[in-house]
Design a protein around this motif. Sequence first.
Motif, short mmCIF file in Angstrom:
data_model
loop_
_atom_site.label_atom_id
_atom_site.label_comp_id
_atom_site.label_asym_id
_atom_site.label_seq_id
_atom_site.Cartn_x
_atom_site.Cartn_y
_atom_site.Cartn_z
N ASP A 63 0.83 -1.21 0.00
CA ASP A 63 0.00 0.00 0.00
C ASP A 63 0.86 1.26 0.00
O ASP A 63 0.56 2.23 -0.70
N ILE A 64 1.95 1.24 0.77
CA ILE A 64 2.86 2.40 0.80
C ILE A 64 3.52 2.59 -0.55
O ILE A 64 3.66 3.71 -1.05
N ALA A 65 3.92 1.49 -1.20
CA ALA A 65 4.55 1.58 -2.52
C ALA A 65 3.58 2.13 -3.56
O ALA A 65 3.97 2.93 -4.42
N LYS A 66 2.32 1.72 -3.49
CA LYS A 66 1.32 2.25 -4.42
C LYS A 66 1.12 3.74 -4.21
O LYS A 66 0.98 4.51 -5.17
N ALA A 67 1.12 4.18 -2.95
CA ALA A 67 0.96 5.60 -2.65
C ALA A 67 2.16 6.39 -3.17
O ALA A 67 2.00 7.48 -3.74
N LYS A 68 3.38 5.86 -3.01
CA LYS A 68 4.58 6.53 -3.52
C LYS A 68 4.54 6.61 -5.04
O LYS A 68 4.94 7.61 -5.64
N LYS A 69 4.07 5.54 -5.67
CA LYS A 69 3.99 5.52 -7.14
C LYS A 69 3.02 6.60 -7.61
O LYS A 69 3.31 7.33 -8.56
N TRP A 70 1.89 6.72 -6.96
CA TRP A 70 0.91 7.73 -7.36
C TRP A 70 1.45 9.13 -7.10
O TRP A 70 1.22 10.04 -7.88
N ALA A 93 3.33 14.09 -9.63
CA ALA A 93 4.32 15.17 -9.81
C ALA A 93 4.58 15.43 -11.29
O ALA A 93 4.92 16.55 -11.67
N GLY A 94 4.42 14.42 -12.13
CA GLY A 94 4.66 14.58 -13.56
C GLY A 94 3.46 15.09 -14.34
O GLY A 94 3.58 15.46 -15.51
N LEU A 95 2.29 15.12 -13.72
CA LEU A 95 1.09 15.59 -14.41
C LEU A 95 1.10 17.11 -14.49
O LEU A 95 1.75 17.79 -13.69
N PRO A 96 0.38 17.67 -15.44
CA PRO A 96 0.32 19.13 -15.53
C PRO A 96 -0.32 19.74 -14.29
O PRO A 96 -1.25 19.19 -13.72
N GLN A 97 0.23 20.85 -13.89
CA GLN A 97 -0.27 21.55 -12.72
C GLN A 97 -1.08 22.76 -13.18
O GLN A 97 -0.71 23.43 -14.13
N ILE A 98 -2.16 23.02 -12.50
CA ILE A 98 -3.01 24.17 -12.84
C ILE A 98 -2.91 25.18 -11.70
O ILE A 98 -3.20 24.85 -10.55
#
Length: 115
Positions: free
Chosen positions: A51-58, A63-68
Amino acid sequence: MKQLFLITLLVAAVTARSQDTKQSYSMSLNEAISYALEHNYSAVNSTRDIDIAKAKKWETTAAGLPQINGAVDYTYNFVIPKSVVPAQFVDSTAALANLRRLNSVRSKALASAGL
């Protein structure tokens, strides 16, 4: 005082003896396996690590998605501000007509002041 100690010792002995009763569990092999997998510390910790690894992955993906970001600002000037510095000082490509007009206004002001 001695009686209080003996009463406390007797109560402790009775409660300790009550823990000697053994309970027997009856379950099938599949139930025993599922119970062991559910309550095994290493299996529980592994699930938490996943679960921690999935949260870190997300978090990394987000962080790579566009920010508005957005901002709104509004300014209303009651009187249009005028600069006392000629436009030629700030912008060398400013029109010479503006500089000539400024010089004529300045000369009229000086003449009216008597200088």
